[in-house]
Enzyme design. Structure first.
Site, PDB file in Angstrom:
ATOM      1  N   SER A 240      40.512  43.682  29.460  1.00 15.19           N
ATOM      2  CA  SER A 240      41.378  42.680  30.090  1.00 15.19           C
ATOM      3  C   SER A 240      42.476  43.363  30.901  1.00 15.19           C
ATOM      4  O   SER A 240      42.785  44.536  30.699  1.00 15.19           O
ATOM      5  CB  SER A 240      42.004  41.779  29.021  1.00 15.19           C
ATOM      6  OG  SER A 240      43.061  42.464  28.374  1.00 15.19           O
ATOM      7  N   HIS A 289      35.899  37.887  27.786  1.00 18.01           N
ATOM      8  CA  HIS A 289      36.910  38.834  27.319  1.00 18.01           C
ATOM      9  C   HIS A 289      36.686  39.346  25.909  1.00 18.01           C
ATOM     10  O   HIS A 289      36.002  38.732  25.114  1.00 18.01           O
ATOM     11  CB  HIS A 289      38.290  38.176  27.363  1.00 18.01           C
ATOM     12  CG  HIS A 289      38.864  38.161  28.734  1.00 18.01           C
ATOM     13  ND1 HIS A 289      39.062  39.303  29.466  1.00 18.01           N
ATOM     14  CD2 HIS A 289      39.263  37.153  29.519  1.00 18.01           C
ATOM     15  CE1 HIS A 289      39.572  38.984  30.628  1.00 18.01           C
ATOM     16  NE2 HIS A 289      39.695  37.695  30.689  1.00 18.01           N
TER      17      HIS A 289
HETATM   18  O1  CDP Z   1      43.088  37.986  33.710  1.00 18.24           O
HETATM   19  P1  CDP Z   1      43.072  37.897  32.235  1.00 18.24           P
HETATM   20  O2  CDP Z   1      42.268  36.720  31.773  1.00 18.24           O
HETATM   21  O3  CDP Z   1      42.704  39.200  31.607  1.00 18.24           O
HETATM   22  O4  CDP Z   1      44.559  37.675  31.734  1.00 18.24           O
HETATM   23  P2  CDP Z   1      45.630  36.477  31.618  1.00 18.24           P
HETATM   24  O5  CDP Z   1      45.081  35.316  30.906  1.00 18.24           O
HETATM   25  O6  CDP Z   1      46.281  36.236  32.933  1.00 18.24           O
HETATM   26  O7  CDP Z   1      46.687  37.203  30.659  1.00 18.24           O
HETATM   27  C1  CDP Z   1      47.163  38.503  30.923  1.00 18.24           C
HETATM   28  C2  CDP Z   1      46.904  39.386  29.712  1.00 18.24           C
HETATM   29  O8  CDP Z   1      47.662  38.907  28.591  1.00 18.24           O
HETATM   30  C3  CDP Z   1      45.465  39.385  29.261  1.00 18.24           C
HETATM   31  O9  CDP Z   1      44.693  40.309  30.003  1.00 18.24           O
HETATM   32  C4  CDP Z   1      45.592  39.741  27.776  1.00 18.24           C
HETATM   33  O10 CDP Z   1      45.678  41.132  27.602  1.00 18.24           O
HETATM   34  C5  CDP Z   1      46.922  39.101  27.391  1.00 18.24           C
HETATM   35  N1  CDP Z   1      46.742  37.775  26.750  1.00 18.24           N
HETATM   36  C6  CDP Z   1      46.711  37.693  25.353  1.00 18.24           C
HETATM   37  O11 CDP Z   1      46.775  38.710  24.662  1.00 18.24           O
HETATM   38  N2  CDP Z   1      46.613  36.463  24.756  1.00 18.24           N
HETATM   39  C7  CDP Z   1      46.501  35.347  25.479  1.00 18.24           C
HETATM   40  N3  CDP Z   1      46.421  34.158  24.854  1.00 18.24           N
HETATM   41  C8  CDP Z   1      46.497  35.410  26.894  1.00 18.24           C
HETATM   42  C9  CDP Z   1      46.620  36.646  27.501  1.00 18.24           C
END
Ligand code: CDP
Length: 315
Positions: A240, A289
């Site tokens: 991620s 993910h």
């Molecule tokens: O693009 P991506 O879906 O990876 O990320 P995002 O939803 O925009 O969130 C950024 C980052 O925060 C993610 O890549 C995860 O590492 C973290 N995250 C998390 O740990 N728990 C969540 N509920 C949402 C995001």
């Protein structure tokens, strides 16, 4: 974590496996955190020597000269020859050269940040990294702060919100003002369809004189990172955005603090339902993910005194 007398009752409709997970997290997280210098130094130096995020996480004119070929990381065998028009959009040199920070905050987007009051603590870090153009609206400032040194942008967000930048750009560039002079990291060479929109991001910010500095992730860095963690048992290969940014921070920052990393739909201490993001109600697509596995790693590194995970309220 709240004192035991304040821990609420378990809800009757608790998701499968959630009770065990939360018990494990509470158990590990409740122990006083102690930095363990040897553990930190060992992981940080292995990351530096094997992943080279310090000098290779970003495409530069030095590491990707004219005529060289860039191999995409998520598109099998796809390459792009560096022609002058593309070369001119690359950062001139390594942006992290001779730069290390004492305290970095890496901010994930989890709904756990809502009502956390962590904004002040996040902004007190010397260097703040945020993911995927998150909202920094006044409404969230108390919980997530405002300071930003690096912000990543997944082109799919630009595509959804600003029509792929094939038309007017002003509204897009104005939406970036909130991130000031930060570095805007784009995975331009992950999927083929990322490249055009990433190049247009550079043109748009230049045309409107925006202070933000768009740069491109180096797909070589993602490959090295995947190999590094695969060889240590992290089997799910799709790392991620937050995972990549924490790894980068571990190379460059002496003290790494994580906020907003909680990929689960229930609060670990208050047991209320949580959104995937602190700023919207869009449901998570977990199929793409490995975030829960990644979280497990953060919890382990927290216990080993390598980084500090912040869950729940900030003091
Ligand atoms: O693009 P991506 O879906 O990876 O990320 P995002 O939803 O925009 O969130 C950024 C980052 O925060 C993610 O890549 C995860 O590492 C973290 N995250 C998390 O740990 N728990 C969540 N509920 C949402 C995001």
């Amino acid at each position: 974590p709240p004192s035991p007398s304040k821990i609420p009752r378990w809800p009757s409709n608790l998701c499968k496996g959630c009770r065990a997970l939360i018990k494990k997290v509470r158990d590990r997280y409740s122990k006083p955190w102690k930095r363990q210098e040897d553990n930190y130094k060992s992981l940080s130096s292995q990351l530096r020597s094997q992943c080279h995020g310090f000098d290779g996480a970003i495409i530069t004119q030095e590491n990707s000269p004219l005529g060289s070929k860039i191999l995409y990381d998520s598109e099998k065998n796809m390459t792009l020859q560096v022609i002058p028009e593309i070369f001119s959009t690359f950062a001139k040199e390594n942006l992290f050269k001779n730069k290390t920070w004492d305290k970095c905050a890496v901010v994930g987007n989890s709904g756990i940040l809502s009502h956390s009051s962590c904004g002040e603590m996040i902004d007190s870090a010397q260097f703040v990294i945020r993911c995927n153009l998150p909202s920094l609206a006044k409404l969230h400032e108390k919980d997530v702060g405002i300071k930003t040194d690096i912000v990543t942008a997944n082109p799919s967000i630009i595509r959804t919100k600003f029509g792929d930048l094939t038309r007017h750009h002003r509204q897009f560039v104005e939406s970036l003002h909130i991130y000031g002079k930060s570095l805007l990291l784009l995975p331009a060479f992950s999927f083929g369809f990322n490249t055009g929109v990433s190049l247009r991001t550079v043109y748009a910010t230049e045309d409107f004189g925006s202070p933000i500095r768009p740069v491109f992730f180096n797909p070589e860095y993602f490959r090295r990172l995947t190999l590094f963690w695969r060889s240590r048992g992290q089997r799910k290969a799709f790392l991620s955005t937050g995972f990549k940014m924490v790894n980068l921070a571990l190379e460059n920052c002496a003290n790494v603090h994580l906020y907003g990393f909680w990929p689960f739909s229930i609060h670990p201490f208050e047991l209320n339902a949580l959104n995937n993001h602190y700023f919207d109600k869009i449901k998570a697509n977990w199929r793409h993910h490995a975030m829960p596995h990644e979280f497990d790693l953060w919890l382990r590194l927290h216990n080993q005194g390598v980084l500090r995970l912040h869950l729940g309220h900030c003091p």
